[in-house]
Design a protein around this motif. Structure first.
Motif, mmCIF file in Angstrom:
data_model
loop_
_atom_site.group_PDB
_atom_site.id
_atom_site.type_symbol
_atom_site.label_atom_id
_atom_site.label_comp_id
_atom_site.label_asym_id
_atom_site.label_seq_id
_atom_site.Cartn_x
_atom_site.Cartn_y
_atom_site.Cartn_z
ATOM 1 N N THR A 77 17.379 -27.977 38.767
ATOM 2 C CA THR A 77 17.477 -29.437 38.663
ATOM 3 C C THR A 77 17.557 -29.939 37.225
ATOM 4 O OG1 THR A 77 15.064 -29.483 38.892
ATOM 5 C CG2 THR A 77 16.358 -29.980 40.850
ATOM 6 N N LEU B 186 20.963 -35.392 41.041
ATOM 7 C CA LEU B 186 20.891 -36.083 42.324
ATOM 8 C C LEU B 186 22.274 -36.524 42.804
ATOM 9 C CD1 LEU B 186 18.300 -37.003 43.969
ATOM 10 C CD2 LEU B 186 18.963 -39.281 43.285
ATOM 11 N N MET C 267 14.923 -32.966 45.094
ATOM 12 C CA MET C 267 13.758 -32.090 45.081
ATOM 13 C C MET C 267 12.489 -32.782 45.561
ATOM 14 S SD MET C 267 12.393 -29.338 42.397
ATOM 15 C CE MET C 267 12.001 -30.128 40.860
ATOM 16 N N PRO D 291 8.986 -32.242 44.616
ATOM 17 C CA PRO D 291 8.359 -31.448 43.565
ATOM 18 C C PRO D 291 6.987 -30.907 43.969
ATOM 19 C CG PRO D 291 8.299 -33.769 42.980
ATOM 20 C CD PRO D 291 9.020 -33.678 44.291
ATOM 21 N N LYS E 236 3.988 -35.525 43.549
ATOM 22 C CA LYS E 236 4.405 -36.414 42.459
ATOM 23 C C LYS E 236 4.909 -37.768 42.948
ATOM 24 C CE LYS E 236 3.645 -33.420 39.172
ATOM 25 N NZ LYS E 236 4.569 -32.366 38.798
ATOM 26 N N ARG F 288 11.421 -39.415 50.415
ATOM 27 C CA ARG F 288 11.989 -39.883 49.144
ATOM 28 C C ARG F 288 13.165 -38.999 48.734
ATOM 29 N NH1 ARG F 288 8.045 -39.554 43.967
ATOM 30 N NH2 ARG F 288 8.443 -37.355 44.317
#
Ligand SMILES: Nc1ncnc2c1ncn2[C@@H]1O[C@H](COP(=O)(O)OP(=O)(O)OP(=O)(O)O)[C@@H](O)[C@H]1O
Ligand SMILES: [Mg+2]
Lengths: 287, 237
Positions: free
Chosen positions: B51, B77, B83, B85, B89, B148
């Motif tokens: 990433t 993205l 991702m 994470p 996060k 998300r």
């Protein structure tokens, strides 16, 4: 009646300090950057409005519409070309750089406009007042205060109701994870500083129409702004307005006792608030 | 079938410290690939190298035939990789719903996943939509993190240790969403320390140790002993 008058004047004066402080608060809240040149940037904006008004013959309230986007662009470039390079885990480099910037702006203004004091002339509105029965308020102070409330309200809406505001808050929380969302922190910061400079231009309009200014008075405005931000609680915009009002009230009350005490009273109020609430009146929960 | 994501000879460093040593990995369209390995094996570093968060010093990452090595993190993205994470996060200043919406910040065009569909996948996220993301339980936070990441409608979803610190029943609930994610056309790489979970969910498993892939195969092909050896480095000690 005199006491009510004092309170009203102090509160309205607080609006001016809140305008000085709002940009500082915004930038600090988003990128933890203490911009020591903020006061000088306000003075720079005042000279810009003055120049636009002089060259075009426009009223300062109209000239500000031309000056604001220019200041936005200046803020954007300042962030992308200078401040983004020094932002990092170490807080010292940005402090040094903005301190240097403060000196550069003051000297630049001095050599361009001389040390003579200037004023933005707004015409009859400057002396106009409204009689509310209990108190008589100057139209300019009322306008200043109204603008401060409007600016803080608008910034809050931006912060909490828009996609840009979401990106501001996410970047402020965690810039690395924000990047995984496709957010470019450096652009977010540039946008924030641009917006802060628009607010600084609005502050400059009232600063320059209400009193004289010269290239050297920036640091004192920074001090008021700084105190307002800290009193309100770092990163809280409504807190910043409250902080401005606290200083304005303290100054007005101090001055009513003895005119020489005006400035000192503001600083004493600052120290008192910090003694009672070290994190300010409205600290952000997750700082 | 040509590979969707092709990682070849990937090497990454933290300063002078080399964390990845020429990692090769292939993810085909529709596949789920699991990466297992002990603490410090380099699993997270591999995700971060893909990433653009960690510094890639050699090798390449190719997505659908396009070289995306060293593309800065914010651009990954839009190239179709998203991702979840390690450690979830979530953004503490954002509500649950805002945490989901920000996943679509850089999204272009439409895709299967919308706020409504995420909230249908994990109904609790609708119920708690106005709570701060970090006020939720660990499992619910993990759902937010997955949602998300899905909001950008990624071609490839990277999940780093979904099960970390969660109760088995919660882990099961979270992995229960995988069939729907796969049906939406997203291919998945999961990093797991929970070996049996990895073997259950993946079409292909890679075991990492000290920055290298030490064992690869289909879950049915790999014996417990071989995995144990690769995981704990019996052959490499
Ligand atoms: N930011 C960093 N700076 C320096 N070294 C790091 C950093 N992050 C990880 N490392 C080192 O890189 C190696 C691989 O770490 P990594 O986090 O990728 O392992 P991991 O397999 O994800 O472990 P875990 O299961 O604990 O998450 C470890 O030796 C670790 O100490
Ligand atoms: Mg890890």
């Amino acid at each position: 009646m005199i006491f009510i008058d004092t309170l009203a004047q102090g509160m309205l004066l607080g609006g001016l300090y809140a305008l000085f402080a709002a940009g500082l608060s915004l930038v600090f809240g988003i990128m933890r950057l203490v911009n020591l040149a903020h006061g000088d940037l306000i003075i720079l904006a005042a000279y810009l409005i003055l120049t636009v008004a002089t060259v075009t013959g426009l009223h300062p309230f109209v000239a500000v519409i031309i000056a604001a986007p220019l200041m936005f662009g200046f803020g954007w470039l300042l962030q992308t070309h200078l401040l983004n390079r020094v932002l990092g885990n170490d807080i010292l480099p940005p402090l040094l750089v903005t301190f240097g910037l403060s000196v550069v702006i003051q000297n630049g203004l001095l050599s361009t406009f001389t040390a003579d004091s200037q004023k933005l002339t707004a015409g009859t509105i400057e002396a106009a007042s409204v009689d509310l029965g209990v108190v008589t308020l100057g139209v300019m102070p009322v306008l200043t205060f109204g603008s401060a409330v409007l600016v803080i309200f608008a910034l809050n809406q931006l912060f909490y109701r828009t996609a840009l505001g979401r990106a501001f808050r996410a970047t402020s929380d965690d810039a690395v994870t924000a990047q995984l969302m496709g957010i470019r922190p450096q652009q977010v910061f540039a946008m924030a500083t641009g917006i802060a400079m628009v607010v600084a231009t609005i502050a400059a309009l009232y600063l320059g129409t209400r009193a004289n200014f010269d290239p050297s008075i920036g640091p004192a405005r920074l001090l008021y702004a700084f105190e307002a931000v800290i009193i309100g609680g770092l990163g809280s915009l409504w807190g910043t307005l409250a902080g401005g009002i606290v200083i304005g009230l303290a100054q007005a009350i101090g001055a009513s006792i003895n005119p020489e005490w005006q400035i000192l009273s503001g600083h004493i109020a600052f120290v008192l608030v910090l003694l009672i609430r070290p994190r300010g009146l409205f600290p952000r929960a997750n700082d | 079938m040509s590979a969707l994501l092709q990682i070849a000879g990937l090497t990454a460093h933290y300063g002078d410290f080399q964390a990845l040593f020429g990692v090769d990995l292939t993810l085909d369209q529709g596949q789920t690939v699991a990466i297992i390995g002990a603490n410090g094996a380099g699993k997270t570093t591999l995700m971060r190298a893909i990433t653009g968060v960690a510094k890639v010093t050699a090798g390449s990452v190719t997505l659908a035939g396009k070289d995306i090595t060293r593309i800065p993190a914010p651009d990954i993205l839009t190239h179709g990789i998203s991702m979840v994470p390690e450690g979830r996060k979530l953004f503490p200043s954002l509500t649950v719903e805002e945490n989901l919406l920000i996943g679509a910040h850089a999204r272009r065009g439409n895709g299967f996943w919308t706020l409504e569909r995420i909230q249908t996948l994990f109904p609790i996220l609708k119920e708690r939509r106005h709570s701060p993301g970090t006020a939720l339980s660990g499992g619910q936070q993990q759902m937010v993190a997955i949602g998300r990441a899905l909001m950008s409608n990624p071609q490839v979803l990277l999940c780093d240790e979904l099960s970390l610190g969660l109760a088995p029943v919660v882990i099961k609930e979270i992995y229960g969403a995988f069939p729907q994610i796969k049906d939406s056309g997203t291919s998945i790489i999961v990093v797991e320390q929970d070996i049996s979970q990895a073997l259950r969910v993946a079409d292909h498993v890679h075991c990492m140790m000290e920055g290298r892939i030490t064992l690869s195969g289909r879950p049915t092909e790999l014996s417990r002993d071989a995995i144990h050896d690769a995981y704990f480095g019996v052959n490499h000690a």
